[in-house]
Design a protein around this motif. Structure first.
Motif, PDB file in Angstrom:
ATOM      1  N   ASP A  69       6.388  39.825  37.132  1.00 48.46           N
ATOM      2  CA  ASP A  69       7.445  40.796  37.424  1.00 48.46           C
ATOM      3  C   ASP A  69       8.756  40.258  36.860  1.00 48.46           C
ATOM      4  O   ASP A  69       8.769  39.255  36.139  1.00 48.46           O
ATOM      5  CB  ASP A  69       7.531  41.057  38.926  1.00 48.46           C
ATOM      6  CG  ASP A  69       7.874  42.507  39.250  1.00 48.46           C
ATOM      7  OD1 ASP A  69       8.941  42.958  38.795  1.00 48.46           O
ATOM      8  OD2 ASP A  69       7.088  43.176  39.939  1.00 48.46           O
ATOM      9  N   ASP A  70       9.857  40.907  37.183  1.00 51.86           N
ATOM     10  CA  ASP A  70      11.157  40.450  36.708  1.00 51.86           C
ATOM     11  C   ASP A  70      11.495  39.100  37.346  1.00 51.86           C
ATOM     12  O   ASP A  70      11.688  38.093  36.674  1.00 51.86           O
ATOM     13  CB  ASP A  70      12.209  41.510  37.050  1.00 51.86           C
ATOM     14  CG  ASP A  70      13.521  41.288  36.309  1.00 51.86           C
ATOM     15  OD1 ASP A  70      13.620  40.308  35.553  1.00 51.86           O
ATOM     16  OD2 ASP A  70      14.448  42.100  36.479  1.00 51.86           O
ATOM     17  N   HIS A  71      11.551  39.068  38.672  1.00 45.62           N
ATOM     18  CA  HIS A  71      11.756  37.834  39.448  1.00 45.62           C
ATOM     19  C   HIS A  71      10.894  37.989  40.685  1.00 45.62           C
ATOM     20  O   HIS A  71      11.090  38.934  41.462  1.00 45.62           O
ATOM     21  CB  HIS A  71      13.235  37.689  39.808  1.00 45.62           C
ATOM     22  CG  HIS A  71      13.530  36.541  40.733  1.00 45.62           C
ATOM     23  ND1 HIS A  71      13.132  35.253  40.463  1.00 45.62           N
ATOM     24  CD2 HIS A  71      14.193  36.487  41.919  1.00 45.62           C
ATOM     25  CE1 HIS A  71      13.534  34.461  41.429  1.00 45.62           C
ATOM     26  NE2 HIS A  71      14.174  35.175  42.335  1.00 45.62           N
ATOM     27  N   ALA A  72       9.903  37.123  40.896  1.00 46.85           N
ATOM     28  CA  ALA A  72       8.911  37.419  41.928  1.00 46.85           C
ATOM     29  C   ALA A  72       8.209  36.166  42.418  1.00 46.85           C
ATOM     30  O   ALA A  72       8.254  35.102  41.791  1.00 46.85           O
ATOM     31  CB  ALA A  72       7.863  38.400  41.384  1.00 46.85           C
ATOM     32  N   ILE A  73       7.542  36.325  43.574  1.00 47.71           N
ATOM     33  CA  ILE A  73       6.616  35.317  44.061  1.00 47.71           C
ATOM     34  C   ILE A  73       5.242  35.599  43.455  1.00 47.71           C
ATOM     35  O   ILE A  73       4.982  36.686  42.926  1.00 47.71           O
ATOM     36  CB  ILE A  73       6.528  35.337  45.597  1.00 47.71           C
ATOM     37  CG1 ILE A  73       6.047  36.726  46.090  1.00 47.71           C
ATOM     38  CG2 ILE A  73       7.850  34.958  46.229  1.00 47.71           C
ATOM     39  CD1 ILE A  73       5.742  36.793  47.575  1.00 47.71           C
ATOM     40  N   LEU A  74       4.370  34.614  43.510  1.00 48.66           N
ATOM     41  CA  LEU A  74       2.975  34.852  43.148  1.00 48.66           C
ATOM     42  C   LEU A  74       2.391  35.919  44.070  1.00 48.66           C
ATOM     43  O   LEU A  74       2.517  35.832  45.291  1.00 48.66           O
ATOM     44  CB  LEU A  74       2.159  33.570  43.296  1.00 48.66           C
ATOM     45  CG  LEU A  74       2.232  32.526  42.183  1.00 48.66           C
ATOM     46  CD1 LEU A  74       1.595  31.235  42.663  1.00 48.66           C
ATOM     47  CD2 LEU A  74       1.527  33.028  40.934  1.00 48.66           C
TER      48      LEU A  74
ATOM     49  N   ALA B 113       9.216  41.012  44.897  1.00 51.93           N
ATOM     50  CA  ALA B 113       9.803  41.023  43.561  1.00 51.93           C
ATOM     51  C   ALA B 113      11.210  41.591  43.646  1.00 51.93           C
ATOM     52  O   ALA B 113      11.524  42.388  44.531  1.00 51.93           O
ATOM     53  CB  ALA B 113       8.957  41.850  42.598  1.00 51.93           C
ATOM     54  N   SER B 114      12.059  41.173  42.701  1.00 52.46           N
ATOM     55  CA  SER B 114      13.426  41.683  42.684  1.00 52.46           C
ATOM     56  C   SER B 114      13.948  41.708  41.253  1.00 52.46           C
ATOM     57  O   SER B 114      13.356  41.129  40.334  1.00 52.46           O
ATOM     58  CB  SER B 114      14.349  40.833  43.565  1.00 52.46           C
ATOM     59  OG  SER B 114      14.567  39.563  42.974  1.00 52.46           O
TER      60      SER B 114
ATOM     61  N   LYS C  70      11.185  45.048  45.334  1.00 50.26           N
ATOM     62  CA  LYS C  70       9.948  45.616  45.861  1.00 50.26           C
ATOM     63  C   LYS C  70       9.623  44.904  47.165  1.00 50.26           C
ATOM     64  O   LYS C  70       9.664  43.670  47.233  1.00 50.26           O
ATOM     65  CB  LYS C  70       8.801  45.447  44.866  1.00 50.26           C
ATOM     66  CG  LYS C  70       9.029  46.137  43.531  1.00 50.26           C
ATOM     67  CD  LYS C  70       7.912  45.817  42.554  1.00 50.26           C
ATOM     68  CE  LYS C  70       8.178  46.414  41.186  1.00 50.26           C
ATOM     69  NZ  LYS C  70       7.143  46.017  40.191  1.00 50.26           N
ATOM     70  N   ILE C  71       9.299  45.704  48.176  1.00 48.96           N
ATOM     71  CA  ILE C  71       9.006  45.176  49.509  1.00 48.96           C
ATOM     72  C   ILE C  71       7.679  45.766  49.973  1.00 48.96           C
ATOM     73  O   ILE C  71       7.405  46.941  49.763  1.00 48.96           O
ATOM     74  CB  ILE C  71      10.123  45.549  50.502  1.00 48.96           C
ATOM     75  CG1 ILE C  71      11.469  44.977  50.042  1.00 48.96           C
ATOM     76  CG2 ILE C  71       9.792  45.049  51.909  1.00 48.96           C
ATOM     77  CD1 ILE C  71      12.642  45.399  50.904  1.00 48.96           C
ATOM     78  N   ALA C  72       6.865  44.943  50.609  1.00 48.07           N
ATOM     79  CA  ALA C  72       5.604  45.420  51.170  1.00 48.07           C
ATOM     80  C   ALA C  72       5.539  45.056  52.645  1.00 48.07           C
ATOM     81  O   ALA C  72       5.734  43.893  53.011  1.00 48.07           O
ATOM     82  CB  ALA C  72       4.413  44.822  50.428  1.00 48.07           C
ATOM     83  N   GLY C  73       5.272  46.055  53.485  1.00 53.55           N
ATOM     84  CA  GLY C  73       5.142  45.826  54.917  1.00 53.55           C
ATOM     85  C   GLY C  73       3.702  45.865  55.368  1.00 53.55           C
ATOM     86  O   GLY C  73       2.773  45.870  54.552  1.00 53.55           O
TER      87      GLY C  73
ATOM     88  N   GLY D 115       4.255  49.795  50.898  1.00 52.16           N
ATOM     89  CA  GLY D 115       5.231  49.220  49.995  1.00 52.16           C
ATOM     90  C   GLY D 115       6.347  50.188  49.656  1.00 52.16           C
ATOM     91  O   GLY D 115       6.180  51.405  49.722  1.00 52.16           O
ATOM     92  N   GLU D 116       7.486  49.642  49.301  1.00 54.71           N
ATOM     93  CA  GLU D 116       8.618  50.465  48.888  1.00 54.71           C
ATOM     94  C   GLU D 116       9.326  49.811  47.711  1.00 54.71           C
ATOM     95  O   GLU D 116       9.325  48.586  47.550  1.00 54.71           O
ATOM     96  CB  GLU D 116       9.609  50.654  50.033  1.00 54.71           C
ATOM     97  CG  GLU D 116      10.275  49.369  50.509  1.00 54.71           C
ATOM     98  CD  GLU D 116      11.348  49.604  51.562  1.00 54.71           C
ATOM     99  OE1 GLU D 116      12.341  50.293  51.249  1.00 54.71           O
ATOM    100  OE2 GLU D 116      11.184  49.096  52.698  1.00 54.71           O
TER     101      GLU D 116
END
Length: 378
Positions: free
Chosen positions: A177-182, A348-349, A363-366, A297-298
């Protein structure tokens, strides 16, 4: 290791490109495993990972340890890698059509029913065993793709990649992604197996989606098995045969020898665990994996244009309504808060500190699906 160069149709006069694949093992030996990177051609971490993985596989092949057919495509999009503007790659979208390179893959369930209907049980008693039936469907998939007309260079890329992967047992499509965790995206039908994969790859966050829409590569490989079962009652008891996963290797700037070689070794150990490579079977690493529904996710968007200041970072959990960023207008001096709609983990951001109105911020996932959740990014 065998190398195959597949020539693509010439998009414009004097400019024919090719797709290069690396083959290890031999067809019919154990499982078929397919790995690719660079479908989004500006996402380089996966390309470097497969560079290192090829080294490991070549060494294993020389020792006679390859026990499967393994196909590696380290640069899956020669058309996208050539799209450079002012020294910056534009590899996510096809500049001819404007479409995402990881969308619009052929729907094999729609293409192959005519190849199957007359030969499915009970009409064909030779296909009553699961192995024979699975192979029959895989052959029909490949035949259907080979029969498709080639309408453009990008369509030819999609068709050839899918032809290489659609009959595989395991597909790993490496992205970032642009800036993200695994993190990774997977079909919930493979939940237990995906958890093991995530443990080997040191991934803590998994997003589960049966059908996110858009015709992405991983779903083009895995979804046909579900769709065919829905269309043909005789296939209802046939388990899905292709575990296709999108692996997101952090952010676009996370390109280094240390990261890539470590990721390649993790994939290699997972292939050993599956039996694709002989030798000592590694133990499954023990780590807690968070499985989240994609429909929870949003995508957080900028309500106005201005200078973006992230207040929370990928890997952090946030609450519903929490301010996660601010947008500053240096002309009017107004500061606009950016809030999470539903909350969850930021996976991700955006990296660039300037946004236009409506630009993607993070990007956020709940944990709980909600109406409007799971919208796919362009």
């Amino acid at each position: 290791m065998k190398i195959n160069h597949h020539k693509l149709p010439e998009h414009a006069l004097g400019g024919q490109r090719q797709l290069t694949h690396f083959y290890f093992g031999q067809p019919g030996l154990g499982e078929k495993i397919y790995l690719q990177a660079g479908l989004h051609a500006d996402e380089l971490p996966g390309m470097l990972v497969l560079h290192y993985l090829k080294r490991l596989l070549s060494q294993a092949e020389r020792r006679g340890e390859i026990q499967s057919e393994i196909i590696v495509v380290p640069m899956a999009n020669p058309a996208g890698i050539a799209q450079v503007l002012l020294n910056s790659g534009i590899g996510r979208f096809d500049l001819v059509s404007g479409r995402n390179f990881n969308r619009d893959f052929p729907d094999l369930a729609r293409l192959i029913p005519s190849h199957l209907i007359s030969n499915l049980p009970p009409n064909n008693p030779r296909l009553t065993d699961e192995k024979g039936l699975r192979q029959h469907i895989r052959t029909a998939m490949v035949n259907a793709l080979q029969a498709l007309p080639v309408l453009s260079e990008v369509a030819a890329i999609r068709q050839h990649l899918l032809e290489l992967a659609c009959d595989a047992d395991l597909v790993l499509d490496l992205h970032c992604d642009d800036h993200a965790i695994l993190h990774l995206y997977a079909d919930p039908a493979w939940r237990d197996q995906v958890e093991t994969l995530a443990q080997f790859l040191a991934i803590d966050t998994v997003l589960l989606s049966h059908d996110s829409g858009g015709g992405s590569f991983d779903e083009a490989c895995g979804l046909p098995w579900h769709r065919l079962a829905e269309q043909h009652p005789s296939l209802l008891q046939l388990a899905p045969a292709c575990m296709a996963v999108t692996v997101e290797l952090r952010g676009q700037q996370d390109v280094s020898h240390a990261l890539a070689s470590a990721d390649a070794e993790r994939i290699y150990h997972y292939l050993q665990y599956r039996g694709a490579i002989s030798g000592n079977v590694p133990a499954v690493p023990q780590r807690e994996i968070t499985m989240l529904p994609f429909t929870a996710g949003e995508i957080v968007s900028a309500p106005v244009s201005g200078i973006l200041l992230l207040l929370r970072q990928p890997g952090e959990w946030v609450s519903k309504g929490e301010v996660v960023a601010e947008v500053v207008d240096p002309i009017t001096d107004t500061v606009q808060a950016v809030r999470a709609q539903a909350g969850g983990i930021i996976y991700a951001s955006r990296r660039a500190p300037f946004v236009t109105m409506g630009a993607e911020v993070m990007k956020i996932a709940g944990k709980t699906p909600y109406e409007g959740g799971g919208e796919i990014a362009m």
